[in-house]
Design a protein around this motif. Structure first.
Motif, mmCIF file in Angstrom:
data_model
loop_
_atom_site.group_PDB
_atom_site.id
_atom_site.type_symbol
_atom_site.label_atom_id
_atom_site.label_comp_id
_atom_site.label_asym_id
_atom_site.label_seq_id
_atom_site.Cartn_x
_atom_site.Cartn_y
_atom_site.Cartn_z
ATOM 1 N N UNK B 177 58.842 -4.696 39.303
ATOM 2 C CA UNK B 177 59.959 -3.826 39.696
ATOM 3 C C UNK B 177 59.469 -2.392 39.888
ATOM 4 N N UNK B 178 59.845 -1.799 41.010
ATOM 5 C CA UNK B 178 59.470 -0.413 41.278
ATOM 6 C C UNK B 178 58.110 -0.265 41.934
ATOM 7 N N UNK B 179 57.381 -1.360 42.042
ATOM 8 C CA UNK B 179 56.044 -1.423 42.673
ATOM 9 C C UNK B 179 54.998 -0.619 41.909
ATOM 10 N N UNK B 180 55.303 0.626 41.547
ATOM 11 C CA UNK B 180 54.390 1.479 40.752
ATOM 12 C C UNK B 180 53.112 1.823 41.515
ATOM 13 N N UNK B 181 53.307 2.518 42.626
ATOM 14 C CA UNK B 181 52.200 2.934 43.498
ATOM 15 C C UNK B 181 51.408 4.092 42.883
ATOM 16 N N UNK B 182 50.099 4.015 43.001
ATOM 17 C CA UNK B 182 49.243 5.140 42.572
ATOM 18 C C UNK B 182 48.050 5.219 43.509
ATOM 19 N N UNK B 183 47.530 6.445 43.694
ATOM 20 C CA UNK B 183 46.376 6.600 44.597
ATOM 21 C C UNK B 183 45.537 7.814 44.218
ATOM 22 N N UNK B 184 44.248 7.737 44.579
ATOM 23 C CA UNK B 184 43.316 8.840 44.304
ATOM 24 C C UNK B 184 41.947 8.481 44.845
ATOM 25 N N UNK B 185 40.888 9.108 44.260
ATOM 26 C CA UNK B 185 39.512 8.726 44.622
ATOM 27 C C UNK B 185 39.252 8.926 46.117
ATOM 28 N N UNK B 186 39.728 10.041 46.661
ATOM 29 C CA UNK B 186 39.561 10.246 48.104
ATOM 30 C C UNK B 186 38.162 10.747 48.433
ATOM 31 N N UNK B 187 37.767 10.489 49.655
ATOM 32 C CA UNK B 187 36.486 10.926 50.190
ATOM 33 C C UNK B 187 36.755 11.745 51.458
ATOM 34 N N UNK B 188 35.951 12.793 51.667
ATOM 35 C CA UNK B 188 36.051 13.562 52.915
ATOM 36 C C UNK B 188 35.403 12.791 54.055
ATOM 37 N N UNK B 189 34.464 11.906 53.716
ATOM 38 C CA UNK B 189 33.831 10.999 54.688
ATOM 39 C C UNK B 189 33.184 9.874 53.892
ATOM 40 N N UNK B 190 33.090 8.707 54.508
ATOM 41 C CA UNK B 190 32.444 7.562 53.858
ATOM 42 C C UNK B 190 31.992 6.577 54.931
ATOM 43 N N UNK B 191 30.813 5.996 54.744
ATOM 44 C CA UNK B 191 30.348 4.920 55.619
ATOM 45 C C UNK B 191 30.958 3.601 55.173
ATOM 46 N N UNK B 192 31.154 2.680 56.114
ATOM 47 C CA UNK B 192 31.482 1.316 55.722
ATOM 48 C C UNK B 192 30.354 0.798 54.835
ATOM 49 N N UNK B 193 30.708 0.367 53.635
ATOM 50 C CA UNK B 193 29.714 -0.114 52.685
ATOM 51 C C UNK B 193 29.633 0.750 51.442
ATOM 52 N N UNK B 194 29.802 2.062 51.615
ATOM 53 C CA UNK B 194 29.695 3.023 50.496
ATOM 54 C C UNK B 194 28.439 2.761 49.670
ATOM 55 N N UNK B 195 27.300 2.642 50.373
ATOM 56 C CA UNK B 195 26.106 2.070 49.775
ATOM 57 C C UNK B 195 25.623 2.765 48.496
ATOM 58 N N UNK B 196 25.581 4.088 48.481
ATOM 59 C CA UNK B 196 25.038 4.763 47.300
ATOM 60 C C UNK B 196 26.042 4.791 46.157
ATOM 61 N N UNK B 197 27.264 4.305 46.423
ATOM 62 C CA UNK B 197 28.263 4.223 45.355
ATOM 63 C C UNK B 197 29.370 5.245 45.497
#
Lengths: 301, 301
Positions: B177-197
């Motif tokens: 109930x209420x779904x409880x959406x949360x978000x963060x951990x944004x990147x200004x740029x990222x490659x597909x794969x995020x290889x270095x972590x």
């Protein structure tokens, strides 16, 4: 000067071996038209033609084409100028024991769907898909071990990579005198992944020009593809994770050489632009690529 | 009407659990601005600030945001209208024990590179990369098990998917109930794969509008992202191969529902258009997507 034609009727291989003999010898720079038959050697002409198990011989590769003067340590550049379909229909098939969802109960194998082609469009059960041809199998004589044309590896082979298409160039290490280039297994269209085990398999005519790069500044170990926008390393391995590692390492080496980065900085930078892409997840080894936009990488040769 | 702001200072979570309490309750359709801090909670402000091991708490997700009227079985649609950077520099890091090439001898971890941001451009050691922000962690309260914000799964979480960006919409199953959406951990740029972590980790302000879809025609089990051109299923699993299977199965279900295909025909068609894409190869579960161009798939809702 007219293009020189090399046809599958002149010769085709089902195995890339270190000791291939050329069916034709050409000078670097020769403009070639290479005729390929479909990956199933014409065995599937109607939906009643099903393929029960993976054939022992599949993905006939027209050639080998011996390139005059190519010697081990050189790099072979294959510029793909055009891929024309040579049949009015292709085929999509499932085969028992093959494909991403092979073990799933609701996936029927074998099944064949014939796909008529008309005016740049493929028809799949009423849906229209644009023709965007791909060369599935392309490679050179390997270093020491032999690989059937079902297998992708450092010599190329069954790469099933959508970027191996008209307008792009693919580069291979030369392992043997004459390089011994061969190609076939074309698709009229294919998704990244080639999940069911095929694209739209079809015979083609490929216009290509082959060059030999001597004294390359980098030590190319595996295929590399150049698109208008990016350089993409290509790597095949037993798992997608292992293939990602190889493709990323190769991209890092290119970035480090160009920008004077150490491996760690190149790795960190590789995590910001372009990235990992899936070629195919169904062959005996799986294949991925690591794209680096050309803004960050000039020609490594 | 002014946008309603939800800040990480109001509340942020490090674990998606089934029994989350909202820090705010909003009506569907409310225009929100969600403020997120960087994935490392501000701990890295200079290249001398290195992160030795993966922190116990990482990827703070602003929220939970309770959506009035969302009930289990509904679908939550999050339209991402804009992502603005809230800092003048981001950071790219390696951490020992984390990343695609973690076990490789020449990769140094920990290392930190600070990346100044100016006028839409990120600087990495003299190279300029365009700002293309990505929301790394976004999800809802899960069905039964809890997942830290380091983990991606069917509820979303640490998806690290470049398509989770401005101009796109992401859909989640509502489990609670209420779904409880949360978000963060944004990147200004990222490659597909995020290889270095990591990508370029950075604080942001996200403009988003949340809608609740009741009585959806399909049974959404995992996240789905909509771009201007494609629908992309998203799946996370222990191996890339397993994630590919899940993402492909979800794409097949959509294609079968739309075109009246059986599973096999949908599978064969999925092998012709769009295809498998890599989101990230570094988190405790890895994430892939299966893109289907919109020409072949209308909204499944």
């Amino acid at each position: 000067m007219a293009r020189q034609t090399v046809s599958h009727e002149d010769g085709a291989i089902y195995e890339f071996t270190p000791d291939l003999d050329g069916i034709v010898t050409v000078d670097p720079g020769t403009e070639l038209t290479i005729e390929t038959r479909d990956s199933l050697d014409g065995a599937v002409q109607a939906e009643s033609d099903v393929i029960e198990t993976v054939p022992e011989e599949v993905n006939a590769a027209t050639g080998p084409i011996e390139i005059e003067g190519a010697t081990p340590g050189d790099v072979l550049r294959v510029e793909i100028e055009a891929i024309r379909l040579a049949e009015e229909q292709g085929r999509v098939i499932t085969i028992d024991g093959f494909g991403l969802l092979d073990r799933h109960d609701d996936i029927e194998a074998p099944r064949t769907r014939m796909t008529p082609v008309d005016d740049g469009t493929i028809e799949f059960d009423g849906l229209e898909v644009p023709v965007e041809p791909v060369i599935g199998t392309i490679g050179v004589a390997p270093d020491s071990e032999s690989h059937t044309t079902l297998v992708p590896y450092d010599h190329g082979g069954n790469l099933d990579t959508t970027d191996v298409t008209a307008g792009n160039a693919i580069y291979f290490p030369v392992f043997q005198d004459g390089a011994m280039l061969a190609m076939g297994d074309c698709k009229a269209a294919m998704a990244d992944g080639e999940m069911c085990g095929t694209g739209v398999e079809i015979a083609t005519e490929i216009d290509a020009t082959i060059e030999v790069i001597e004294n390359a500044a980098i030590d190319l170990e595996r295929p590399l593809v150049e698109t208008p926008d990016a350089w993409k390393t290509i790597a095949s391995a037993e798992t997608l994770q292992a293939a990602c590692e190889l493709a990323n390492r190769d991209a890092i080496a290119l970035l480090a050489a160009e920008h004077g980065f150490d491996a760690t900085d190149a790795y960190m930078f590789s995590s910001l632009v372009g990235g990992l892409e899936i070629s195919q997840v169904v062959d005996p080894l799986v294949t991925v690529r690591n794209a680096v936009p050309k803004e960050y990488l000039s020609s490594p040769f």
